[in-house]
Design a protein around this motif. Sequence first.
Motif, PDB file in Angstrom:
ATOM      1  N   ASP A  81       0.825  -1.205   0.000  1.00 47.13           N
ATOM      2  CA  ASP A  81       0.000   0.000   0.000  1.00 47.13           C
ATOM      3  C   ASP A  81       0.860   1.256   0.000  1.00 47.13           C
ATOM      4  O   ASP A  81       0.500   2.263  -0.604  1.00 47.13           O
ATOM      5  CB  ASP A  81      -0.913   0.002   1.235  1.00 47.13           C
ATOM      6  CG  ASP A  81      -1.878  -1.173   1.242  1.00 47.13           C
ATOM      7  OD1 ASP A  81      -2.681  -1.279   0.306  1.00 47.13           O
ATOM      8  OD2 ASP A  81      -1.815  -1.996   2.178  1.00 47.13           O
ATOM      9  N   ILE A  82       2.004   1.191   0.700  1.00 48.20           N
ATOM     10  CA  ILE A  82       2.905   2.339   0.778  1.00 48.20           C
ATOM     11  C   ILE A  82       4.339   1.812   0.738  1.00 48.20           C
ATOM     12  O   ILE A  82       4.665   0.815   1.387  1.00 48.20           O
ATOM     13  CB  ILE A  82       2.657   3.175   2.062  1.00 48.20           C
ATOM     14  CG1 ILE A  82       3.658   4.319   2.177  1.00 48.20           C
ATOM     15  CG2 ILE A  82       2.678   2.302   3.301  1.00 48.20           C
ATOM     16  CD1 ILE A  82       3.486   5.415   1.159  1.00 48.20           C
ATOM     17  N   VAL A  83       5.172   2.488  -0.063  1.00 51.58           N
ATOM     18  CA  VAL A  83       6.572   2.112  -0.202  1.00 51.58           C
ATOM     19  C   VAL A  83       7.426   3.277   0.282  1.00 51.58           C
ATOM     20  O   VAL A  83       7.255   4.416  -0.166  1.00 51.58           O
ATOM     21  CB  VAL A  83       6.913   1.780  -1.673  1.00 51.58           C
ATOM     22  CG1 VAL A  83       8.353   1.304  -1.785  1.00 51.58           C
ATOM     23  CG2 VAL A  83       5.959   0.733  -2.223  1.00 51.58           C
ATOM     24  N   LEU A  84       8.348   2.992   1.218  1.00 50.92           N
ATOM     25  CA  LEU A  84       9.211   4.016   1.792  1.00 50.92           C
ATOM     26  C   LEU A  84      10.653   3.729   1.420  1.00 50.92           C
ATOM     27  O   LEU A  84      11.152   2.627   1.662  1.00 50.92           O
ATOM     28  CB  LEU A  84       9.085   4.038   3.322  1.00 50.92           C
ATOM     29  CG  LEU A  84       7.699   4.302   3.904  1.00 50.92           C
ATOM     30  CD1 LEU A  84       7.743   4.171   5.426  1.00 50.92           C
ATOM     31  CD2 LEU A  84       7.202   5.678   3.500  1.00 50.92           C
ATOM     32  N   ALA A  85      11.324   4.713   0.854  1.00 58.40           N
ATOM     33  CA  ALA A  85      12.755   4.599   0.583  1.00 58.40           C
ATOM     34  C   ALA A  85      13.485   5.519   1.546  1.00 58.40           C
ATOM     35  O   ALA A  85      13.335   6.749   1.485  1.00 58.40           O
ATOM     36  CB  ALA A  85      13.072   4.985  -0.860  1.00 58.40           C
ATOM     37  N   GLU A  86      14.250   4.939   2.467  1.00 51.40           N
ATOM     38  CA  GLU A  86      15.012   5.746   3.414  1.00 51.40           C
ATOM     39  C   GLU A  86      16.342   6.165   2.802  1.00 51.40           C
ATOM     40  O   GLU A  86      17.088   5.333   2.286  1.00 51.40           O
ATOM     41  CB  GLU A  86      15.274   4.958   4.700  1.00 51.40           C
ATOM     42  CG  GLU A  86      16.053   5.772   5.731  1.00 51.40           C
ATOM     43  CD  GLU A  86      16.598   4.953   6.875  1.00 51.40           C
ATOM     44  OE1 GLU A  86      17.492   5.459   7.591  1.00 51.40           O
ATOM     45  OE2 GLU A  86      16.147   3.801   7.056  1.00 51.40           O
ATOM     46  N   GLY A  87      16.644   7.451   2.862  1.00 48.35           N
ATOM     47  CA  GLY A  87      17.863   7.966   2.275  1.00 48.35           C
ATOM     48  C   GLY A  87      19.079   7.790   3.159  1.00 48.35           C
ATOM     49  O   GLY A  87      18.992   7.378   4.314  1.00 48.35           O
ATOM     50  N   VAL A 100      27.125   4.527 -12.241  1.00 52.68           N
ATOM     51  CA  VAL A 100      26.371   3.859 -13.298  1.00 52.68           C
ATOM     52  C   VAL A 100      25.206   4.717 -13.770  1.00 52.68           C
ATOM     53  O   VAL A 100      25.012   4.947 -14.958  1.00 52.68           O
ATOM     54  CB  VAL A 100      25.861   2.485 -12.810  1.00 52.68           C
ATOM     55  CG1 VAL A 100      25.070   1.793 -13.911  1.00 52.68           C
ATOM     56  CG2 VAL A 100      27.028   1.608 -12.386  1.00 52.68           C
ATOM     57  N   CYS A 101      24.389   5.215 -12.837  1.00 52.95           N
ATOM     58  CA  CYS A 101      23.272   6.080 -13.245  1.00 52.95           C
ATOM     59  C   CYS A 101      23.068   7.232 -12.276  1.00 52.95           C
ATOM     60  O   CYS A 101      21.998   7.820 -12.232  1.00 52.95           O
ATOM     61  CB  CYS A 101      21.990   5.271 -13.437  1.00 52.95           C
ATOM     62  SG  CYS A 101      21.346   4.486 -11.955  1.00 52.95           S
ATOM     63  N   GLY A 102      24.087   7.571 -11.504  1.00 48.11           N
ATOM     64  CA  GLY A 102      23.990   8.694 -10.583  1.00 48.11           C
ATOM     65  C   GLY A 102      25.202   8.755  -9.680  1.00 48.11           C
ATOM     66  O   GLY A 102      26.188   8.035  -9.873  1.00 48.11           O
ATOM     67  N   THR A 103      25.118   9.612  -8.680  1.00 54.33           N
ATOM     68  CA  THR A 103      26.241   9.814  -7.766  1.00 54.33           C
ATOM     69  C   THR A 103      26.072   9.078  -6.434  1.00 54.33           C
ATOM     70  O   THR A 103      26.882   9.238  -5.538  1.00 54.33           O
ATOM     71  CB  THR A 103      26.411  11.312  -7.466  1.00 54.33           C
ATOM     72  OG1 THR A 103      25.241  11.785  -6.754  1.00 54.33           O
ATOM     73  CG2 THR A 103      26.603  12.115  -8.738  1.00 54.33           C
ATOM     74  N   GLY A 104      25.003   8.297  -6.304  1.00 55.86           N
ATOM     75  CA  GLY A 104      24.706   7.642  -5.042  1.00 55.86           C
ATOM     76  C   GLY A 104      23.831   8.473  -4.127  1.00 55.86           C
ATOM     77  O   GLY A 104      23.516   8.044  -3.020  1.00 55.86           O
ATOM     78  N   ALA A 105      23.416   9.657  -4.574  1.00 51.58           N
ATOM     79  CA  ALA A 105      22.582  10.531  -3.752  1.00 51.58           C
ATOM     80  C   ALA A 105      21.150  10.010  -3.680  1.00 51.58           C
ATOM     81  O   ALA A 105      20.622   9.445  -4.644  1.00 51.58           O
ATOM     82  CB  ALA A 105      22.586  11.947  -4.314  1.00 51.58           C
ATOM     83  N   THR A 106      20.514  10.239  -2.545  1.00 52.29           N
ATOM     84  CA  THR A 106      19.110   9.879  -2.379  1.00 52.29           C
ATOM     85  C   THR A 106      18.242  10.562  -3.419  1.00 52.29           C
ATOM     86  O   THR A 106      17.255   9.993  -3.908  1.00 52.29           O
ATOM     87  CB  THR A 106      18.642  10.257  -0.965  1.00 52.29           C
ATOM     88  OG1 THR A 106      19.465   9.579  -0.002  1.00 52.29           O
ATOM     89  CG2 THR A 106      17.189   9.907  -0.744  1.00 52.29           C
ATOM     90  N   ALA A 107      18.613  11.795  -3.788  1.00 54.87           N
ATOM     91  CA  ALA A 107      17.841  12.538  -4.792  1.00 54.87           C
ATOM     92  C   ALA A 107      17.766  11.800  -6.119  1.00 54.87           C
ATOM     93  O   ALA A 107      16.779  11.929  -6.854  1.00 54.87           O
ATOM     94  CB  ALA A 107      18.450  13.924  -4.990  1.00 54.87           C
TER      95      ALA A 107
END
Length: 436
Positions: A81-87, A100-107
Amino acid sequence: MAAGLVISAPASGVGKTTLTLALARAWRDRGLNVQCFKSGPDYIDPAFHAAATGRASVNVDSWAMDRGTILHLVSRGRDADIVLAEGSMGLFDGVAARGVCGTGATADIAEMLGWPVLLVIDPSGQAQTAAAIAAGLRDYRPGVRLAGVVLNRVASPRHEDLVRRALVDAGIAVFGALPRHAEISLPKRHLGLVQAEEQAEIGKLIDEAARFVAEHVDLDAVLRSAAGWSPQPAASGLNVAPPGQRIALARDAAFSFVYPHMLEAWRAAGAEILPFSPLADETPHASADVCWLPGGYPELHAGRIASNARFRDGLRAFAETRPVHGECGGYMVLGAALTDADGIRHAMTGLLGLETSFAKRRMHLGYRLAALAAPMPGHRPGARLRGHEFHYSTIVAQPDTPLAVVHDATGAVIAETGSQRGYVSGTFFHLIAEDR
């Protein structure tokens, strides 16, 4: 359709993990299915997520993983129902050079998935300035959307009112404010939080955090701020080869740093995992064709490891005919000796010549890109492996053949090359993925 939300902050130590666990448990208590992820290479937080939700959590990492792998991993949230990605760290904190596809930032994860960001702000020592920080984060990068803010560790009702008014004037929603509350502080040690499996009272602590947050945060408003999300089929899955068909995996309080996606990838490829405990003086299973010693806290258990002759002799016998690989703490145990923080030298297994010391601690932290000069279980010479290193040990001696040429995220060559001798290999970095 699931709803997705990223939980981040301006910096580390602000309360992201506590809020993530509290929200997850509070919504679960209301009958919702909650799925968590961890953005970045933290191998401790996913176990806390699983304790809060009852569902396995995995890491997603824009520096080490390609888009297809990330989409494949998050697709497990399709029935939630809800998905949380903790940075990790601050919202935009990553490395200087793109991976590969970014700098590793949460953004990167927030933008890739289209999930808004719930900011945790600690306004200690400030008032209206907290709104300026939140507004700056909101406006810093197009494509990253701010859902709102939860204030943490507010000093008084007057303090809360000052910060709230400034945030509302800046057009930023405030979902709640948490007073200081020592009872929900998660215990820490030198590599981060004390692991979930080491805390007998972790369930009660998460329950208390959920109760406390439910009293001070508008859970319904936070839920409404999440973005509707239907995971798209991924073009590719996990890019991690198993090191063997039957894997003897060291697994106890000294050997516990294993990325969940690694184990899932091994099992998905048909491998069988056979856990054993060096601290219990156990040996690798006789039917295993490879042995893997992950990282953990061998420095806290060095005396016990040194005295467990059955484990040491069994591992040596295993290594005469079959591959053995160690990561970070596991690598140290494969070495000749480990000196603990008190300056006491403990003999390790001696399968490699590596000697390490914690007597003079020095932090080694960062992403690693390794080009293998020799084979290691599951990977051929020339393979490019992406991983992450985090430890406080110092190399006293590393005399064996280097396993790889290892660079940090800026491209600089580093001294922690890993080692190889016979069937035995080891690295200081924890493997996340191989470049395709």
